[in-house]
Design a protein around this motif. Structure first.
Motif, short mmCIF file in Angstrom:
data_model
loop_
_atom_site.label_atom_id
_atom_site.label_comp_id
_atom_site.label_asym_id
_atom_site.label_seq_id
_atom_site.Cartn_x
_atom_site.Cartn_y
_atom_site.Cartn_z
N SER A 29 0.85 -1.19 0.00
CA SER A 29 0.00 0.00 0.00
C SER A 29 0.89 1.24 0.00
O SER A 29 1.95 1.24 0.63
N VAL A 30 0.45 2.29 -0.70
CA VAL A 30 1.32 3.45 -0.90
C VAL A 30 0.59 4.75 -0.57
O VAL A 30 -0.50 5.01 -1.09
N ALA A 31 1.22 5.55 0.28
CA ALA A 31 0.76 6.92 0.52
C ALA A 31 1.75 7.85 -0.16
O ALA A 31 2.97 7.68 -0.01
N VAL A 32 1.26 8.81 -0.93
CA VAL A 32 2.14 9.78 -1.59
C VAL A 32 1.86 11.17 -1.02
O VAL A 32 0.71 11.55 -0.81
N THR A 33 2.93 11.91 -0.77
CA THR A 33 2.77 13.30 -0.35
C THR A 33 2.93 14.20 -1.57
O THR A 33 3.61 13.85 -2.53
N TYR A 34 2.30 15.35 -1.50
CA TYR A 34 2.39 16.30 -2.61
C TYR A 34 2.43 17.71 -2.05
O TYR A 34 2.02 17.97 -0.91
N ARG A 35 2.94 18.64 -2.86
CA ARG A 35 2.95 20.05 -2.49
C ARG A 35 1.85 20.80 -3.22
O ARG A 35 1.03 21.47 -2.62
N LEU A 39 -4.44 16.96 -7.55
CA LEU A 39 -5.24 16.17 -8.49
C LEU A 39 -4.48 14.93 -8.93
O LEU A 39 -5.03 13.82 -8.93
N GLU A 40 -3.20 15.10 -9.30
CA GLU A 40 -2.40 13.96 -9.75
C GLU A 40 -2.22 12.94 -8.63
O GLU A 40 -2.27 11.72 -8.88
N HIS A 46 -6.27 6.50 -6.46
CA HIS A 46 -7.40 5.73 -6.99
C HIS A 46 -6.90 4.64 -7.95
O HIS A 46 -7.43 3.52 -7.96
N GLU A 47 -5.90 4.97 -8.74
CA GLU A 47 -5.34 3.99 -9.69
C GLU A 47 -4.73 2.79 -8.95
O GLU A 47 -4.93 1.64 -9.35
N LEU A 48 -4.01 3.06 -7.90
CA LEU A 48 -3.38 1.97 -7.14
C LEU A 48 -4.43 1.02 -6.58
O LEU A 48 -4.23 -0.20 -6.58
N GLU A 49 -5.54 1.56 -6.13
CA GLU A 49 -6.61 0.72 -5.61
C GLU A 49 -7.32 -0.05 -6.70
O GLU A 49 -7.61 -1.24 -6.57
N GLY A 53 -5.13 -3.28 -6.57
CA GLY A 53 -5.83 -3.86 -5.43
C GLY A 53 -5.20 -3.58 -4.09
O GLY A 53 -5.43 -4.30 -3.12
N VAL A 54 -4.39 -2.52 -4.00
CA VAL A 54 -3.81 -2.12 -2.73
C VAL A 54 -4.43 -0.79 -2.31
O VAL A 54 -5.13 -0.15 -3.10
N SER A 55 -4.15 -0.37 -1.12
CA SER A 55 -4.65 0.93 -0.65
C SER A 55 -3.73 2.05 -1.14
O SER A 55 -2.51 1.94 -1.07
N GLY A 56 -4.34 3.11 -1.65
CA GLY A 56 -3.58 4.29 -2.04
C GLY A 56 -4.08 5.49 -1.25
O GLY A 56 -5.26 5.57 -0.89
N TYR A 57 -3.18 6.42 -0.95
CA TYR A 57 -3.56 7.57 -0.12
C TYR A 57 -2.76 8.78 -0.55
O TYR A 57 -1.53 8.70 -0.71
#
Length: 257
Positions: A29-35, A39-40, A46-49, A53-57
């Motif tokens: 599962s992947v959480a991404v930070t942004y500045r 939107l991206e 959503h794409e990762l999920e 089939g993993v959790s994306g955040y």
């Protein structure tokens, strides 16, 4: 690697985005930070999920801002209860060629904060959680030969920050080894434009005479190495600086320009 949770700073676009996809393929599962790329980042989550089939955040967190880094880590821990992997991909960069004397204090501080201090802000919050679970993987980004602290003309702030980050990476590898945490660095070559999110198969169809292996570098080249370093069985690799350059001498090319 099922049920592992990774954080990729600045992961909404570019190499970070490609890395998120490769890790998701492994069931992470992947959480991404942004500045600014909200939107991206949300589209990627959503794409990762949907695809893997993993959790994306997606969570806001400017790597140059300590309070935002702390808030981002708190949000991620609140959602998942843990963080197993930290990929410090965020790294502000000024393309304009400037001597050190031409940098403003604001520009200098932003590059140092985003590339060096930002890692400290994130790692300081995350490492206690890794220690508690006696397992962790941390990967930072440097530049070619950053472990030798070379001069990089017109890139003084970026080079100083990354050289410092290289030393910090090696120090943390020693400090955290007893807790089952590995800390390594990858140093990209000339990976530019759309190739940051590109794949190896397509790159093999293109010729690039400036690279000894004969093709452009891609985000997938970096992501595959990062994924390997994050594997359960990669625990004997720590404190390493791994170039992913296709053999290209990037700094030498710059000095010749």
């Amino acid at each position: 690697m099922k049920e592992k949770v990774a954080v990729i700073t600045g992961g909404a676009t570019g190499i970070g985005r490609k890395t998120a996809r490769v890790l998701a393929e492994s069931g992470i599962s992947v959480a991404v930070t942004y500045r600014k790329s909200k939107l991206e980042a949300e589209e990627l989550a959503h794409e990762l999920e949907r695809v893997y089939g993993v959790s994306g955040y997606a969570v806001k967190g400017d790597a140059a801002d300590e309070s935002e880094c702390k808030r981002a880590v708190s949000d991620i821990i609140g959602k998942y209860g843990k963080i197993d992997i930290l990929i410090h991909n965020a790294g502000p960069y000024i393309h304009e060629r400037k001597t050190m004397a031409e940098y403003s204090s604001d520009e200098w501080n932003y590059l140092i904060n985003g590339n060096l201090n930002g890692f400290f802000y994130m790692a300081k919050e995350i490492i206690p959680h890794m220690r508690k679970n006696k397992w962790g993987r941390i990967v930072t980004f440097g530049f070619e030969r950053s472990e030798t602290a070379p001069g990089w003309i017109y890139r003084s702030a970026f080079a100083a920050a990354k050289s410092g980050l290289t030393s910090l990476t090696k120090t943390l590898a020693l400090e955290e080894a007893a807790f089952g945490i590995t800390v390594n660095m990858v140093t990209p070559g000339d990976i530019i434009g759309d190739w940051k999110e590109g794949g190896i198969d397509l790159a093999k169809e293109r010729k690039d005479k400036t690279v000894p292996v004969g093709r452009p570098g891609t985000g997938e080249d970096l992501a595959r190495v990062i994924s390997f370093l994050c594997d359960e069985k990669s625990d004997f690799i720590t404190g390493s600086v791994i170039p992913v350059t296709g053999g290209k001498d990037v700094l030498h090319k710059i000095y010749q320009e």
